[in-house]
Design an enzyme around this catalytic site. Structure first.
Site, PDB file in Angstrom:
ATOM      1  N   LYS A  34     -38.330 -29.988 -59.547  1.00  0.00           N
ATOM      2  CA  LYS A  34     -38.878 -30.562 -60.850  1.00  0.00           C
ATOM      3  C   LYS A  34     -39.868 -29.201 -61.730  1.00  0.00           C
ATOM      4  O   LYS A  34     -39.033 -29.352 -62.875  1.00  0.00           O
ATOM      5  CB  LYS A  34     -39.408 -31.531 -60.157  1.00  0.00           C
ATOM      6  N   ARG A 106     -45.482 -41.442 -59.592  1.00  0.00           N
ATOM      7  CA  ARG A 106     -44.514 -41.490 -58.453  1.00  0.00           C
ATOM      8  C   ARG A 106     -44.548 -42.799 -57.107  1.00  0.00           C
ATOM      9  O   ARG A 106     -44.106 -42.457 -56.320  1.00  0.00           O
ATOM     10  CB  ARG A 106     -45.988 -40.721 -57.807  1.00  0.00           C
ATOM     11  N   ARG A 145     -40.858 -20.975 -50.423  1.00  0.00           N
ATOM     12  CA  ARG A 145     -40.903 -21.444 -51.859  1.00  0.00           C
ATOM     13  C   ARG A 145     -42.555 -20.599 -51.554  1.00  0.00           C
ATOM     14  O   ARG A 145     -43.720 -20.333 -50.838  1.00  0.00           O
ATOM     15  CB  ARG A 145     -41.688 -22.029 -52.621  1.00  0.00           C
ATOM     16  N   ARG A 173     -48.304 -22.431 -51.108  1.00  0.00           N
ATOM     17  CA  ARG A 173     -48.739 -23.799 -50.855  1.00  0.00           C
ATOM     18  C   ARG A 173     -49.142 -24.168 -49.736  1.00  0.00           C
ATOM     19  O   ARG A 173     -48.754 -24.273 -48.969  1.00  0.00           O
ATOM     20  CB  ARG A 173     -48.089 -24.542 -51.391  1.00  0.00           C
ATOM     21  N   ARG A 184     -44.840 -35.027 -46.761  1.00  0.00           N
ATOM     22  CA  ARG A 184     -44.540 -34.713 -48.115  1.00  0.00           C
ATOM     23  C   ARG A 184     -43.007 -35.881 -48.404  1.00  0.00           C
ATOM     24  O   ARG A 184     -43.065 -36.868 -49.417  1.00  0.00           O
ATOM     25  CB  ARG A 184     -44.282 -34.324 -48.204  1.00  0.00           C
TER      26      ARG A 184
HETATM   27  P1  AP5 Z   1     -39.564 -26.235 -57.596  1.00  0.00           P
HETATM   28  O1  AP5 Z   1     -39.358 -25.987 -58.244  1.00  0.00           O
HETATM   29  O2  AP5 Z   1     -41.378 -26.348 -57.083  1.00  0.00           O
HETATM   30  O3  AP5 Z   1     -39.618 -27.806 -56.947  1.00  0.00           O
HETATM   31  P2  AP5 Z   1     -40.325 -29.068 -57.329  1.00  0.00           P
HETATM   32  O4  AP5 Z   1     -39.409 -29.807 -57.275  1.00  0.00           O
HETATM   33  O5  AP5 Z   1     -41.343 -29.335 -58.735  1.00  0.00           O
HETATM   34  O6  AP5 Z   1     -40.996 -29.464 -55.536  1.00  0.00           O
HETATM   35  P3  AP5 Z   1     -43.603 -29.835 -55.551  1.00  0.00           P
HETATM   36  O7  AP5 Z   1     -42.769 -28.870 -54.032  1.00  0.00           O
HETATM   37  O8  AP5 Z   1     -44.026 -28.845 -56.344  1.00  0.00           O
HETATM   38  O9  AP5 Z   1     -42.768 -31.183 -56.039  1.00  0.00           O
HETATM   39  P4  AP5 Z   1     -43.668 -32.345 -54.828  1.00  0.00           P
HETATM   40  O10 AP5 Z   1     -43.476 -33.558 -55.955  1.00  0.00           O
HETATM   41  O11 AP5 Z   1     -44.162 -32.180 -53.505  1.00  0.00           O
HETATM   42  O12 AP5 Z   1     -45.248 -31.842 -55.330  1.00  0.00           O
HETATM   43  P5  AP5 Z   1     -46.121 -31.615 -56.778  1.00  0.00           P
HETATM   44  O13 AP5 Z   1     -46.461 -30.220 -56.704  1.00  0.00           O
HETATM   45  O14 AP5 Z   1     -45.701 -32.294 -57.761  1.00  0.00           O
HETATM   46  O15 AP5 Z   1     -38.904 -25.553 -56.371  1.00  0.00           O
HETATM   47  C1  AP5 Z   1     -39.217 -25.970 -54.920  1.00  0.00           C
HETATM   48  C2  AP5 Z   1     -38.525 -24.138 -54.504  1.00  0.00           C
HETATM   49  O16 AP5 Z   1     -37.042 -24.216 -54.106  1.00  0.00           O
HETATM   50  C3  AP5 Z   1     -39.006 -22.561 -55.600  1.00  0.00           C
HETATM   51  O17 AP5 Z   1     -39.833 -22.284 -54.233  1.00  0.00           O
HETATM   52  C4  AP5 Z   1     -37.857 -22.493 -56.293  1.00  0.00           C
HETATM   53  O18 AP5 Z   1     -37.890 -21.219 -56.646  1.00  0.00           O
HETATM   54  C5  AP5 Z   1     -36.297 -24.113 -55.009  1.00  0.00           C
HETATM   55  N1  AP5 Z   1     -35.879 -23.981 -56.404  1.00  0.00           N
HETATM   56  C6  AP5 Z   1     -35.389 -24.448 -57.422  1.00  0.00           C
HETATM   57  N2  AP5 Z   1     -34.285 -25.319 -56.931  1.00  0.00           N
HETATM   58  C7  AP5 Z   1     -33.361 -24.282 -56.738  1.00  0.00           C
HETATM   59  C8  AP5 Z   1     -31.884 -24.668 -56.499  1.00  0.00           C
HETATM   60  N3  AP5 Z   1     -31.241 -25.533 -57.418  1.00  0.00           N
HETATM   61  N4  AP5 Z   1     -31.353 -23.495 -55.665  1.00  0.00           N
HETATM   62  C9  AP5 Z   1     -32.562 -22.699 -54.755  1.00  0.00           C
HETATM   63  N5  AP5 Z   1     -33.650 -22.873 -55.033  1.00  0.00           N
HETATM   64  C10 AP5 Z   1     -34.885 -23.602 -55.799  1.00  0.00           C
HETATM   65  O19 AP5 Z   1     -47.000 -32.183 -56.033  1.00  0.00           O
HETATM   66  C11 AP5 Z   1     -48.113 -31.975 -54.961  1.00  0.00           C
HETATM   67  C12 AP5 Z   1     -49.031 -33.565 -54.595  1.00  0.00           C
HETATM   68  O20 AP5 Z   1     -50.285 -33.114 -55.601  1.00  0.00           O
HETATM   69  C13 AP5 Z   1     -48.690 -33.988 -53.866  1.00  0.00           C
HETATM   70  O21 AP5 Z   1     -48.443 -34.291 -53.152  1.00  0.00           O
HETATM   71  C14 AP5 Z   1     -49.715 -35.305 -54.524  1.00  0.00           C
HETATM   72  O22 AP5 Z   1     -50.841 -35.370 -53.403  1.00  0.00           O
HETATM   73  C15 AP5 Z   1     -50.305 -34.564 -55.634  1.00  0.00           C
HETATM   74  N6  AP5 Z   1     -49.587 -35.215 -56.448  1.00  0.00           N
HETATM   75  C16 AP5 Z   1     -48.996 -35.198 -57.291  1.00  0.00           C
HETATM   76  N7  AP5 Z   1     -48.552 -35.813 -58.697  1.00  0.00           N
HETATM   77  C17 AP5 Z   1     -49.069 -36.850 -58.040  1.00  0.00           C
HETATM   78  C18 AP5 Z   1     -49.007 -38.408 -58.496  1.00  0.00           C
HETATM   79  N8  AP5 Z   1     -49.054 -38.973 -59.192  1.00  0.00           N
HETATM   80  N9  AP5 Z   1     -49.480 -39.209 -58.007  1.00  0.00           N
HETATM   81  C19 AP5 Z   1     -50.785 -39.308 -56.403  1.00  0.00           C
HETATM   82  N10 AP5 Z   1     -50.481 -37.764 -55.770  1.00  0.00           N
HETATM   83  C20 AP5 Z   1     -49.913 -36.762 -57.045  1.00  0.00           C
END
Ligand code: AP5
Length: 228
Positions: A34, A106, A145, A173, A184
């Protein structure tokens, strides 16, 4: 993230569209890409990238009262309570006309909060792009990552290693360790996955296979936006 990160040189600016897309949601499990796709896409369609995960991490890093509250949930890989996350994200939603939401909503309750907030301003969502991918691939992506402390760019030791030009250091992270990754993924399947049916029923949902390389996923999103 909100403003300071820049897209890598990966084809930004090549999206052509039949109509104007102003408000997009990117859905997907942790590690689906994402953030990676949103950074590129926000450049391509000139929209603000709003990542609730980045907002949470910024609040934690700033050690604000909000940061201390959200940290206990985020570090464990659990969802932050709605009230806190809404307080974090709403100012950005209201401040911009054109955005890509990454990590919000979410669950169905947050989707209804978003719908109500948009309706209040006579706005609506244009599209929900859901990235689909197998859990095993997600574990490899998350465990490898790293974020550059110098440039804030996201890399992957296995799939997208940092170039020599980025001085780092490269950080992992706190929620990218095995136990937190498992939690997660479970939270995603239990709470976020039902959003696919929610948005499918409103006709907004577009499913993208996100299992291929980053550029291939870019191309699929580009084709989806062009087809609308
Ligand atoms: P990346 O692009 O970083 O993946 P992502 O989908 O953004 O993953 P996140 O881990 O950031 O999502 P998440 O939803 O768990 O965490 P968030 O930060 O939103 O890619 C991942 C890796 O793969 C990278 O190394 C990248 O280089 C690689 N990659 C990407 N695409 C690729 C491809 N096509 N091929 C190969 N490699 C690839 O949330 C964190 C925390 O915040 C949550 O756990 C929660 O506690 C809180 N939070 C956030 N939003 C909310 C909400 N709305 N409500 C409640 N709590 C929330």
């Amino acid at each position: 993230m909100i403003a300071e990160k820049t897209a890598k040189d990966n084809g930004a600016g090549t999206v052509s569209r039949k109509g104007t897309l102003s408000r997009l949601v990117l859905l997907g499990p942790p590690g689906a890409g994402k953030g990676t796709q949103a950074v590129w896409l926000s450049d391509a369609i000139q929209a603000v990238h709003i990542s609730t995960g980045d907002l949470v991490r910024e609040a934690i890093a700033a050690d604000t009262p909000m940061g201390r509250q959200v940290k206990t949930f985020s570090d464990r890989g659990e969802l932050v309570p709605d009230k806190l996350i809404v307080d974090l994200v709403m100012p950005y939603l209201i401040a911009s006309e054109k955005w890509i939401l990454d990590g919000f909503p979410r669950d169905v309750a947050q989707a209804k909060i978003l719908e109500a907030a948009l309706a209040e301003h006579d706005h609506h969502l244009d599209m929900v792009i859901a990235l689909k991918i197998d859990d095993q691939l997600l574990i490899d992506r998350l465990a490898n990552r790293r974020m550059s402390h110098a440039t804030h760019k996201i890399y992957n030791l296995m799939f997208d290693p940092p170039p020599a030009s980025d001085p780092g250091p490269f950080e992992q992270r706190v929620d990218d360790h095995p136990e937190e990754i498992r939690r997660r993924l479970q939270v995603y399947h239990d709470k976020t996955e039902p959003l696919l049916a929610f948005y499918s029923s409103s006709g907004l949902l577009r499913l993208i296979d996100a299992g291929g390389p980053i550029e291939v996923v870019h191309a699929k999103i580009t084709a989806t936006l062009a087809g609308q």
